[in-house]
Design a protein around this motif. Sequence first.
Motif, short mmCIF file in Angstrom:
data_model
loop_
_atom_site.label_atom_id
_atom_site.label_comp_id
_atom_site.label_asym_id
_atom_site.label_seq_id
_atom_site.Cartn_x
_atom_site.Cartn_y
_atom_site.Cartn_z
N ARG A 69 -3.76 -11.46 -6.66
CA ARG A 69 -4.57 -11.37 -5.44
C ARG A 69 -3.85 -10.51 -4.40
O ARG A 69 -4.49 -9.79 -3.63
N ILE A 70 -2.52 -10.57 -4.41
CA ILE A 70 -1.74 -9.71 -3.53
C ILE A 70 -1.76 -8.28 -4.03
O ILE A 70 -2.09 -7.35 -3.30
N ASP A 71 -1.41 -8.10 -5.33
CA ASP A 71 -1.30 -6.74 -5.87
C ASP A 71 -1.22 -6.78 -7.39
O ASP A 71 -0.51 -7.61 -7.96
N ASN A 77 0.82 -1.20 0.00
CA ASN A 77 0.00 0.00 0.00
C ASN A 77 0.86 1.26 0.00
O ASN A 77 0.53 2.24 -0.67
N ASP A 78 1.95 1.23 0.75
CA ASP A 78 2.82 2.39 0.81
C ASP A 78 3.48 2.65 -0.55
O ASP A 78 3.55 3.80 -1.00
N TYR A 79 3.96 1.60 -1.19
CA TYR A 79 4.57 1.77 -2.52
C TYR A 79 3.54 2.27 -3.53
O TYR A 79 3.83 3.15 -4.34
N TRP A 80 2.33 1.70 -3.47
CA TRP A 80 1.27 2.13 -4.39
C TRP A 80 0.92 3.59 -4.14
O TRP A 80 0.77 4.37 -5.09
N ASP A 81 0.81 3.97 -2.88
CA ASP A 81 0.44 5.34 -2.53
C ASP A 81 1.50 6.34 -3.00
O ASP A 81 1.17 7.43 -3.48
N ARG A 82 2.77 5.95 -2.90
CA ARG A 82 3.87 6.84 -3.31
C ARG A 82 4.22 6.71 -4.79
O ARG A 82 5.09 7.41 -5.29
N ALA A 83 3.54 5.81 -5.50
CA ALA A 83 3.84 5.53 -6.90
C ALA A 83 5.31 5.15 -7.05
O ALA A 83 6.02 5.64 -7.94
N ASP A 84 5.77 4.26 -6.18
CA ASP A 84 7.15 3.79 -6.20
C ASP A 84 7.15 2.30 -6.55
O ASP A 84 6.14 1.61 -6.40
#
Length: 399
Positions: free
Chosen positions: A92-94, A44-51
Amino acid sequence: MPDYDVSEPLDTDYFDAFAQLSPEDRKVWDRARSLAAEALPQINDYWDRADYPLHLVRRMGELNLLADGLEVPGLETMSPMAAGLVNMEISRIDGSLGTVVAVQGGLAMRSIAYFGSDAQKERWLGPLARGEEYGAFALTEPDHGSDSVGLTTSARRDGDEWVLDGEKKWIGNGSVGGVTVVWARVADAGADDDGGVRGFLVEQDTPGYEAETITGKGSLRAIFQARISLNGVRIPASNVLPGSHTFKDTSKVLVATRLGVAWSALGHATAVYEAALSYANQRIQFGKPLARFQLVQERLTQMLAELTGMQLMCVQAATLDAAGTLLPTQASMAKYNNTRKARQLAAMARDMLGGNGILLENHVVRHLMDIESIHTYEGTESVQTLLIGRDITGQSAFA
């Protein structure tokens, strides 16, 4: 506000679609599922930061989850069923991680495995499968998406070299270092395959290869996709994929990965259904769990029925693939059906979670947005419709 645990897999399989899996396939599935413990707390953190969590790409390589059923010396070869289960479980994870499997193994490695020389296979397949190198597949152009057959990127022979010019867009892994399989039209009128389409291996540090990571995405935010400019890129003749000559070769790669997208959509749908079910059992409204309300039970039943149909279609398609009888239009049907259903299930799950449905921590809205991308790539819904329609009517509606 209480915390809701909606991330644990519930092993949803209402019709025992997976009951007959071989022990070998189940072991591969378990390996893929093991990634969740490491990836879910971070994604979620990587997705939120677009990293882009490149360390998770390397981890997938360590677990032998990137090869997508291709034969790689020194590594176990997955069956079509196992490869599908990997696509399902990683998605299912991402969705961004699922796209890594589709790009790295499904497209880049498959291009080399199908059309590469022995030397090219030896150089690239192992490192790509182990996540030691990154691979990209550059077909789509700024002005050619669904009509990629009209690609304008050119390649001309100049002595012992090829010179590439053109632009590509939406190229996963195109800006992270590694190798890009560039599909280009041969432009030299003196070449034997003038006008044909060939694949070229371009290492991303080659002069003239310029890649800009696309920003502002609302989907697949945890993988880098690039817009690429090729300005007089010179590569040795040994970097052309010798088995590639026409756009039909490119299509062979795309058709082979289309079923993987259907499995990926199943993974997304499983995630949002299980999140909605878990939430319904935990969320208290009007003095009782949501799961005790008739409307909620009706929605969950509808979601499960759709999910079960997706599972059965994937399992049957993998069975046909293993037998060597899967038709391209059957893969198109699986992709067409499953991405459409996944979108519907994600929208229902988001609604069932109410305001909590837009929070990343509840693992629904990320899937909702990522499904928008897989619904488009490897052939849009409209293109799949025309492919299937041509097959069932015998009449082509393509322009």
